[in-house]
Design an enzyme around this catalytic site. Structure first.
Site, PDB file in Angstrom:
ATOM      1  N   CYS A  86       0.810  -1.159   0.151  1.00 44.47           N
ATOM      2  CA  CYS A  86       0.081  -0.055  -0.117  1.00 44.47           C
ATOM      3  C   CYS A  86       0.861   1.299   0.127  1.00 44.47           C
ATOM      4  O   CYS A  86       1.544   1.511   1.031  1.00 44.47           O
ATOM      5  CB  CYS A  86      -1.032   0.042   1.125  1.00 44.47           C
ATOM      6  SG  CYS A  86      -1.902   1.488   1.402  1.00 44.47           S
ATOM      7  N   CYS A 108      -0.574   4.008   2.237  1.00 46.04           N
ATOM      8  CA  CYS A 108      -0.080   3.935   3.600  1.00 46.04           C
ATOM      9  C   CYS A 108       1.549   4.054   3.939  1.00 46.04           C
ATOM     10  O   CYS A 108       1.821   4.472   5.034  1.00 46.04           O
ATOM     11  CB  CYS A 108      -0.203   2.422   4.160  1.00 46.04           C
ATOM     12  SG  CYS A 108      -1.823   1.474   3.531  1.00 46.04           S
ATOM     13  N   ASP A 109       2.375   3.640   2.980  1.00 44.48           N
ATOM     14  CA  ASP A 109       3.735   3.595   3.380  1.00 44.48           C
ATOM     15  C   ASP A 109       4.580   4.446   2.569  1.00 44.48           C
ATOM     16  O   ASP A 109       5.908   4.471   3.085  1.00 44.48           O
ATOM     17  CB  ASP A 109       4.239   1.858   3.177  1.00 44.48           C
ATOM     18  CG  ASP A 109       3.241   1.207   4.434  1.00 44.48           C
ATOM     19  OD1 ASP A 109       3.166   1.609   5.389  1.00 44.48           O
ATOM     20  OD2 ASP A 109       3.133  -0.046   3.786  1.00 44.48           O
TER      21      ASP A 109
END
Ligand code: NAP
Length: 308
Positions: free
Chosen positions: A132, A135-136
């Site tokens: 993701c 997200c990261d």
């Protein structure tokens, strides 16, 4: 005994649905599923979930949600639904341990990221291997990363990652993208993105150091092997919604549950929440929001049924 509501899945969507249905005195039973805590249980730092200005660990976040639901009476069982009968209420859910019946069901079984299947990938997930970018991505400021895949997700992730990373290399097993032309054109115009065609990753280094330092690759045309340095690997080769047991019973689109009027499925009294119906957003916070929506829809449906 027929319960009011059974929730399938214990990720953000399932546990939020559990908090809301428990607080509505519906005494939900949560069958935790094959991946208790869902995809967050496989990540490390979560920095985009509102309310945690310093970030939170994925497993901790899902555990806090579970505790919150249990505080209001939700019952969690480490069981996985293996068969369902959803023709009419009471609905039947079977697990390896038993058979349960309920007037309503909230499906929050999620989607699992498709993985390359390497042992090193499994060991480095959340430690430089991610599924993701949203997200990261921010953890890779000024670093070099690889994105695996040639579909819309891979190209969207590659474009997104150029906000942070110094260089993004898309590794694709063929010499042609599957992604839509508009995304592909945007990526080819982005001078931070390069493509490594006809290439598969055969190993990710270095699980022993608990961080990603490089990959070994193989050319799918001439079979040549090589190694390449990188700081991160984003695996973007698709998701698989966990809907096999609903096939033939609920309307699905590309394997995802179709919802109408909020969280309603093609069967009255059966609701869906989270990534199991979401092809687009796939975020912890959107999953949590849709879990709330499914709980409220289930509560109202049960009320209307009792009144009628
Ligand atoms: P996808 O379209 O199924 O693409 C998966 C990609 O991963 C393909 O390029 C495939 O290669 C590659 N792949 C699959 N298994 C692999 C393996 N084991 N090793 C190496 N490569 C592998 O999945 P997606 O990109 O996640 O998209 C899913 C759906 O969501 C699509 O309908 C897509 O259009 C949609 N979507 C749309 C947007 C948007 O419009 N903005 C954004 C994201 C997703 P091959 O090409 O060789 O098969």
């Amino acid at each position: 005994m027929s319960r009011k509501v059974i929730i399938l899945g214990s990720g953000c969507a399932g546990s939020t649905a559990a908090i809301y249905t428990a607080r509505a005195n519906l005494a939900p039973l949560v069958l935790e599923g094959h991946e208790p805590g869902g995809q967050l249980s496989l990540t490390t730092d979560v920095e985009n979930f509102p309310g945690f200005p310093k970030g939170v660990q994925g497993p901790e976040l899902v555990d806090l949600m579970k505790q919150q639901a249990q505080r209001f009476g939700a019952e969690y069982r480490m069981e996985r639904a293996t068969e369902v009968m959803l023709r009419h209420p009471p609905f039947t859910v079977k697990t390896e341990e038993g058979t349960y019946r309920a007037e309503s069901v909230i499906i929050a079984t999620g989607a699992s990221a498709r993985m390359l299947g390497l042992e090193s990938e499994r060991r480095l997930l959340g430690r430089g291997v991610s599924t993701c970018a949203t997200c990261d991505g921010a953890f890779f400021r000024d670093k070099e990363v690889l994105v695996v895949g040639g579909g819309d997700t891979a190209i969207e992730e590659a474009n997104f990652l150029t906000k942070f990373a110094r260089r993004v290399t898309v590794v694709h097993r063929r010499d042609q993208l599957r992604a839509s032309k508009i995304l592909a054109d945007r990526a080819s115009r982005n001078d931070k993105i390069e493509f490594l065609w006809n290439t598969v990753i055969t190993d990710i280094l270095d699980p022993g150091k608990q961080e990603v330092s490089g990959v070994t690759i193989r050319n799918t045309v001439d079979g040549k092997e090589d190694t390449r340095k990188t700081d991160g690997v984003f695996v973007a080769i698709g998701h698989v919604p966990n809907t096999a047991i609903f096939e033939g019973q609920l309307e699905l689109n590309q394997g995802y549950i179709v919802v109408r009027n909020g969280s309603g499925t093609s069967v009255e009294g059966v609701f869906a929440a989270g990534d199991v119906h979401d092809l687009v957003y796939r975020q912890a916070v959107t999953a949590a929001g849709s879990g709330c929506r499914a709980a409220i829809d289930a509560e109202r449906w049960l009320e209307a049924r009792e009144d009628g």
